[in-house]
Write a protein that holds these residues in place. Structure first.
Motif, PDB file in Angstrom:
ATOM      1  N   ARG A   1      -0.495  -3.141  15.478  1.00 46.08           N
ATOM      2  CA  ARG A   1      -1.327  -3.040  14.275  1.00 46.08           C
ATOM      3  C   ARG A   1      -0.795  -3.900  13.138  1.00 46.08           C
ATOM      4  O   ARG A   1      -1.118  -3.673  11.969  1.00 46.08           O
ATOM      5  CB  ARG A   1      -1.387  -1.566  13.819  1.00 46.08           C
ATOM      6  CG  ARG A   1      -2.112  -0.688  14.819  1.00 46.08           C
ATOM      7  CD  ARG A   1      -1.842   0.796  14.589  1.00 46.08           C
ATOM      8  NE  ARG A   1      -2.139   1.517  15.814  1.00 46.08           N
ATOM      9  CZ  ARG A   1      -3.261   2.191  16.041  1.00 46.08           C
ATOM     10  NH1 ARG A   1      -4.162   2.310  15.083  1.00 46.08           N
ATOM     11  NH2 ARG A   1      -3.465   2.772  17.195  1.00 46.08           N
ATOM     12  N   TRP A   2       0.042  -4.878  13.460  1.00 45.79           N
ATOM     13  CA  TRP A   2       0.731  -5.640  12.406  1.00 45.79           C
ATOM     14  C   TRP A   2      -0.237  -6.420  11.523  1.00 45.79           C
ATOM     15  O   TRP A   2       0.031  -6.606  10.335  1.00 45.79           O
ATOM     16  CB  TRP A   2       1.781  -6.563  13.028  1.00 45.79           C
ATOM     17  CG  TRP A   2       1.248  -7.546  14.021  1.00 45.79           C
ATOM     18  CD1 TRP A   2       1.054  -7.330  15.345  1.00 45.79           C
ATOM     19  CD2 TRP A   2       0.825  -8.889  13.761  1.00 45.79           C
ATOM     20  NE1 TRP A   2       0.537  -8.464  15.933  1.00 45.79           N
ATOM     21  CE2 TRP A   2       0.393  -9.431  14.989  1.00 45.79           C
ATOM     22  CE3 TRP A   2       0.780  -9.684  12.617  1.00 45.79           C
ATOM     23  CZ2 TRP A   2      -0.097 -10.741  15.096  1.00 45.79           C
ATOM     24  CZ3 TRP A   2       0.304 -10.977  12.727  1.00 45.79           C
ATOM     25  CH2 TRP A   2      -0.129 -11.503  13.953  1.00 45.79           C
ATOM     26  N   GLU A   3      -1.373  -6.828  12.069  1.00 45.39           N
ATOM     27  CA  GLU A   3      -2.278  -7.628  11.227  1.00 45.39           C
ATOM     28  C   GLU A   3      -2.880  -6.779  10.111  1.00 45.39           C
ATOM     29  O   GLU A   3      -2.937  -7.197   8.952  1.00 45.39           O
ATOM     30  CB  GLU A   3      -3.371  -8.256  12.090  1.00 45.39           C
ATOM     31  CG  GLU A   3      -2.782  -9.315  13.006  1.00 45.39           C
ATOM     32  CD  GLU A   3      -3.810  -9.956  13.927  1.00 45.39           C
ATOM     33  OE1 GLU A   3      -4.110  -9.328  14.963  1.00 45.39           O
ATOM     34  OE2 GLU A   3      -4.290 -11.040  13.595  1.00 45.39           O
ATOM     35  N   GLU A   4      -3.279  -5.556  10.493  1.00 44.96           N
ATOM     36  CA  GLU A   4      -3.787  -4.604   9.505  1.00 44.96           C
ATOM     37  C   GLU A   4      -2.706  -4.308   8.443  1.00 44.96           C
ATOM     38  O   GLU A   4      -2.987  -4.233   7.240  1.00 44.96           O
ATOM     39  CB  GLU A   4      -4.165  -3.319  10.268  1.00 44.96           C
ATOM     40  CG  GLU A   4      -4.644  -2.181   9.418  1.00 44.96           C
ATOM     41  CD  GLU A   4      -4.828  -0.881  10.240  1.00 44.96           C
ATOM     42  OE1 GLU A   4      -4.723  -0.911  11.493  1.00 44.96           O
ATOM     43  OE2 GLU A   4      -5.069   0.160   9.606  1.00 44.96           O
ATOM     44  N   ASP A   5      -1.453  -4.173   8.900  1.00 46.28           N
ATOM     45  CA  ASP A   5      -0.364  -3.870   7.966  1.00 46.28           C
ATOM     46  C   ASP A   5      -0.091  -5.040   7.022  1.00 46.28           C
ATOM     47  O   ASP A   5       0.145  -4.846   5.824  1.00 46.28           O
ATOM     48  CB  ASP A   5       0.896  -3.467   8.742  1.00 46.28           C
ATOM     49  CG  ASP A   5       0.681  -2.158   9.518  1.00 46.28           C
ATOM     50  OD1 ASP A   5      -0.200  -1.370   9.110  1.00 46.28           O
ATOM     51  OD2 ASP A   5       1.367  -1.946  10.532  1.00 46.28           O
ATOM     52  N   LEU A   6      -0.143  -6.252   7.548  1.00 46.93           N
ATOM     53  CA  LEU A   6       0.061  -7.422   6.673  1.00 46.93           C
ATOM     54  C   LEU A   6      -1.087  -7.563   5.672  1.00 46.93           C
ATOM     55  O   LEU A   6      -0.877  -7.978   4.529  1.00 46.93           O
ATOM     56  CB  LEU A   6       0.216  -8.705   7.498  1.00 46.93           C
ATOM     57  CG  LEU A   6       1.427  -8.802   8.428  1.00 46.93           C
ATOM     58  CD1 LEU A   6       1.505 -10.206   9.039  1.00 46.93           C
ATOM     59  CD2 LEU A   6       2.732  -8.480   7.713  1.00 46.93           C
ATOM     60  N   ASP A   7      -2.293  -7.196   6.102  1.00 45.26           N
ATOM     61  CA  ASP A   7      -3.426  -7.232   5.156  1.00 45.26           C
ATOM     62  C   ASP A   7      -3.166  -6.284   3.983  1.00 45.26           C
ATOM     63  O   ASP A   7      -3.462  -6.606   2.828  1.00 45.26           O
ATOM     64  CB  ASP A   7      -4.730  -6.822   5.861  1.00 45.26           C
ATOM     65  CG  ASP A   7      -5.255  -7.910   6.799  1.00 45.26           C
ATOM     66  OD1 ASP A   7      -4.740  -9.056   6.741  1.00 45.26           O
ATOM     67  OD2 ASP A   7      -6.170  -7.610   7.598  1.00 45.26           O
ATOM     68  N   LEU A   8      -2.604  -5.123   4.301  1.00 47.49           N
ATOM     69  CA  LEU A   8      -2.308  -4.154   3.233  1.00 47.49           C
ATOM     70  C   LEU A   8      -1.301  -4.740   2.236  1.00 47.49           C
ATOM     71  O   LEU A   8      -1.425  -4.542   1.027  1.00 47.49           O
ATOM     72  CB  LEU A   8      -1.744  -2.864   3.836  1.00 47.49           C
ATOM     73  CG  LEU A   8      -2.762  -1.929   4.500  1.00 47.49           C
ATOM     74  CD1 LEU A   8      -2.058  -0.908   5.405  1.00 47.49           C
ATOM     75  CD2 LEU A   8      -3.608  -1.210   3.441  1.00 47.49           C
ATOM     76  N   ILE A   9      -0.308  -5.445   2.759  1.00 45.95           N
ATOM     77  CA  ILE A   9       0.711  -6.040   1.874  1.00 45.95           C
ATOM     78  C   ILE A   9       0.075  -7.108   0.987  1.00 45.95           C
ATOM     79  O   ILE A   9       0.300  -7.154  -0.225  1.00 45.95           O
ATOM     80  CB  ILE A   9       1.863  -6.646   2.715  1.00 45.95           C
ATOM     81  CG1 ILE A   9       2.538  -5.555   3.551  1.00 45.95           C
ATOM     82  CG2 ILE A   9       2.878  -7.342   1.817  1.00 45.95           C
ATOM     83  CD1 ILE A   9       3.536  -6.078   4.581  1.00 45.95           C
ATOM     84  N   ARG A  10      -0.747  -7.946   1.599  1.00 52.20           N
ATOM     85  CA  ARG A  10      -1.436  -8.999   0.829  1.00 52.20           C
ATOM     86  C   ARG A  10      -2.350  -8.380  -0.228  1.00 52.20           C
ATOM     87  O   ARG A  10      -2.328  -8.774  -1.400  1.00 52.20           O
ATOM     88  CB  ARG A  10      -2.261  -9.872   1.773  1.00 52.20           C
ATOM     89  CG  ARG A  10      -3.080 -10.936   1.068  1.00 52.20           C
ATOM     90  CD  ARG A  10      -4.237 -11.427   1.920  1.00 52.20           C
ATOM     91  NE  ARG A  10      -5.081 -10.312   2.351  1.00 52.20           N
ATOM     92  CZ  ARG A  10      -5.817 -10.312   3.453  1.00 52.20           C
ATOM     93  NH1 ARG A  10      -5.807 -11.358   4.262  1.00 52.20           N
ATOM     94  NH2 ARG A  10      -6.555  -9.256   3.778  1.00 52.20           N
ATOM     95  N   ASP A  11      -3.129  -7.391   0.192  1.00 50.12           N
ATOM     96  CA  ASP A  11      -4.112  -6.813  -0.734  1.00 50.12           C
ATOM     97  C   ASP A  11      -3.460  -6.116  -1.928  1.00 50.12           C
ATOM     98  O   ASP A  11      -4.055  -5.999  -2.991  1.00 50.12           O
ATOM     99  CB  ASP A  11      -5.040  -5.840   0.009  1.00 50.12           C
ATOM    100  CG  ASP A  11      -5.910  -6.565   1.032  1.00 50.12           C
ATOM    101  OD1 ASP A  11      -5.958  -7.823   0.983  1.00 50.12           O
ATOM    102  OD2 ASP A  11      -6.520  -5.890   1.889  1.00 50.12           O
ATOM    103  N   ALA A  12      -2.226  -5.638  -1.737  1.00 50.27           N
ATOM    104  CA  ALA A  12      -1.525  -4.994  -2.862  1.00 50.27           C
ATOM    105  C   ALA A  12      -1.018  -6.033  -3.855  1.00 50.27           C
ATOM    106  O   ALA A  12      -0.637  -5.688  -4.975  1.00 50.27           O
ATOM    107  CB  ALA A  12      -0.363  -4.156  -2.345  1.00 50.27           C
ATOM    108  N   GLY A  13      -0.972  -7.292  -3.446  1.00 50.64           N
ATOM    109  CA  GLY A  13      -0.506  -8.344  -4.354  1.00 50.64           C
ATOM    110  C   GLY A  13       0.992  -8.588  -4.294  1.00 50.64           C
ATOM    111  O   GLY A  13       1.557  -9.204  -5.202  1.00 50.64           O
ATOM    112  N   PHE A  14       1.650  -8.115  -3.231  1.00 47.73           N
ATOM    113  CA  PHE A  14       3.095  -8.362  -3.118  1.00 47.73           C
ATOM    114  C   PHE A  14       3.375  -9.837  -2.846  1.00 47.73           C
ATOM    115  O   PHE A  14       2.620 -10.510  -2.157  1.00 47.73           O
ATOM    116  CB  PHE A  14       3.693  -7.520  -1.982  1.00 47.73           C
ATOM    117  CG  PHE A  14       3.828  -6.063  -2.329  1.00 47.73           C
ATOM    118  CD1 PHE A  14       4.642  -5.656  -3.376  1.00 47.73           C
ATOM    119  CD2 PHE A  14       3.129  -5.094  -1.614  1.00 47.73           C
ATOM    120  CE1 PHE A  14       4.770  -4.312  -3.705  1.00 47.73           C
ATOM    121  CE2 PHE A  14       3.249  -3.747  -1.936  1.00 47.73           C
ATOM    122  CZ  PHE A  14       4.074  -3.359  -2.981  1.00 47.73           C
ATOM    123  N   ASP A  15       4.511 -10.300  -3.380  1.00 48.86           N
ATOM    124  CA  ASP A  15       4.923 -11.690  -3.191  1.00 48.86           C
ATOM    125  C   ASP A  15       5.751 -11.869  -1.926  1.00 48.86           C
ATOM    126  O   ASP A  15       5.767 -12.944  -1.339  1.00 48.86           O
ATOM    127  CB  ASP A  15       5.792 -12.151  -4.383  1.00 48.86           C
ATOM    128  CG  ASP A  15       5.147 -11.822  -5.711  1.00 48.86           C
ATOM    129  OD1 ASP A  15       4.031 -12.297  -5.939  1.00 48.86           O
ATOM    130  OD2 ASP A  15       5.755 -11.056  -6.497  1.00 48.86           O
TER     131      ASP A  15
END
Ligand code: FCB
Length: 441
Positions: free
Chosen positions: A61-75
């Motif tokens: 599920r790593w793609e979904e998890d990376l989307d969450l990181i991107r969507d939160a605005g983390f650098d």
């Protein structure tokens, strides 16, 4: 959140962190057995007899998890690479599926405009190496150098930063003296050797990464603010010694090329022969230091052999795992680590966060006001340090999502995102949404 991104220096980075065994699902993808699997399989070691077999199923599920990181605005995203997933036997033939996974993961992080911050070792030692003595065996310097070469030979050209070993204190003392983590030993000789070999392996790993031409290499240490349990000289002495092996031992080795005298009183008889000659390797220059900070401890004397002290319960508000909330400790460590050890190099807060028994409400939301307050209060101290000119350059929330909290199993929830362990559904908590709002550009 009481802060906005713009309240921090323009080059200040916000991130979140995870680790492989806690999220990936170690029974999958051809990973070899680790000492955490054996530890968890032994009755009484992990609450609820939980283990890392499936965890958050991040492997799938790593793609979904990376989307969450991107969507939160983390650098930045701080993740770790599992030694046993890459080298199932610890050395020798790599597991192609494991290497491919980290390769895709790093590309996936970059594609989302996020900086990949890799930690090579976040605690899942291959069982084959544990069978050969694990961290007690000096050969771990060679084994870890080999692992570094294999992983970084594959992803080192694209990671933004790398650190060899997460939290030497936990790998050494917590796991070999207190027996609280794998391999669950309670032995002072094993502890002394492990503590020294961790730093030796760190240095070897840094050498290998420099050889590969990598930059932005660091070390990640955890710190606990210590205060004496009462006003007695005995309590003062107890607290100072606790501070010694917890907060001073590893940074002294890394930056000063020596171990604190008060800690050597107990550990020197057990250190491996010739330990003094390893500091050239251990002191290999690093580009930044990571501070992991969660709590403070009250320490007082107890009868018994060295170190002859123990914990006394404190009175501050506590998190789900009983850790007192003490944000001033974070400010104190930024200042202390800068002044006494790291000097001019950047400091990152590589972990900070709190556990609570968060629940998904009927309307699908997760309310976690305590976590919002915890993050605000700690970031306020980080900002104060930055405003005073201390070189603190970033802050990572532990953790992106609820996960396998080691010996405490799946009960403690540290995530910005809630995980339902039956369905593996991810639900962003209120703290996730609050951070997302604060981090907007
Ligand atoms: C740190 C660990 C991390 C997590 C948090 C709560 O010591 O690095 O894996 O367990 O504590």
């Amino acid at each position: 959140m009481k802060f906005r991104r713009a309240d921090f220096p323009s080059d200040f980075l916000f991130g979140t962190a995870t680790s492989s065994y806690q999220i990936e699902g170690h029974a999958q993808g051809g990973a070899g057995p680790t000492h955490w699997d054996s530890f968890a399989a032994t009755p009484g070691n992990v609450v609820g007899a939980d283990n890392g077999d499936i965890a958050c199923d991040h492997l799938n599920r790593w793609e979904e998890d990376l989307d969450l990181i991107r969507d939160a605005g983390f650098d930045v995203y701080r993740f770790s690479t599992s030694w046993a997933r890459v080298l199932p036997e610890g050395t020798g033939t790599p597991n192609a599926e494991g290497l491919d996974f980290y390769d895709r993961l790093v590309d996936g992080i970059l594609e989302r405009g996020i900086k990949p911050a890799a930690t090579l070792y976040h605690w899942e030692l291959p069982q084959a190496l544990a069978d050969r003595g694990g961290w007690r065996n000096r050969d771990i310097g060679d084994w870890f150098a080999e692992f570094t070469e294999v992983v970084m030979g594959r992803i080192g050209d694209r990671v933004w930063s790398a650190a060899p070993i997460n939290e030497p204190f936990c790998v050494g003392w917590l796991s070999h003296f207190l027996g609280a983590h794998a391999p669950g030993m309670r032995d002072i000789r094993a502890t002394a050797r492990a503590m020294h070999h961790i730093l030796l392996a760190h240095g070897r790993s840094i050498e290998v990464m420099r050889g590969l031409g990598m930059q932005n290499l660091g070390a990640v240490c955890n710190f606990e603010y210590v205060i004496p349990a009462d006003a007695s000289p005995a309590a003062q002495k107890a607290a100072t010694l606790y501070d010694g092996y917890y907060n001073r031992f590893f940074v002294s080795g890394l930056f000063n090329g020596s171990y604190p005298a008060d800690v050597l009183v107990g550990l020197e008889p057990h250190l491996p022969k010739g330990w003094q000659d390893d500091f050239d390797t251990i002191r290999a220059p690093i580009d930044w230091i990571g501070i992991n900070y969660y709590t403070r401890k009250l320490i007082g004397p107890v009868d018994g052999p060295w170190p002859g002290h123990g914990e006394v319960p404190g009175t501050l508000p506590k998190t789900q795992v009983g850790w007192e909330i003490y944000p001033d400790g974070l400010y104190a460590f930024i200042k202390r680590v800068h002044e006494a050890y790291a000097r001019d190099i950047p400091i990152y807060i590589t972990e900070n966060g709190m556990a609570w028994d968060d629940k998904v409400a009927r309307d699908g939301t997760v309310s976690d006001p305590r976590r919002i307050a915890y993050i605000e209060d700690h970031l306020e101290r980080v900002k104060r340090a930055a405003d005073e000119g201390l070189p603190v350059k970033g802050y990572f929330v532990w953790s992106l999502m609820d996960n396998f909290e080691w010996a405490l199993g799946y009960g403690p929830r540290f995530g910005l995102v809630h995980v339902d362990y039956k369905t593996l559904k991810r639900t962003p908590k209120a703290s996730y949404h609050a951070l997302k709002d604060a981090l907007k550009r």
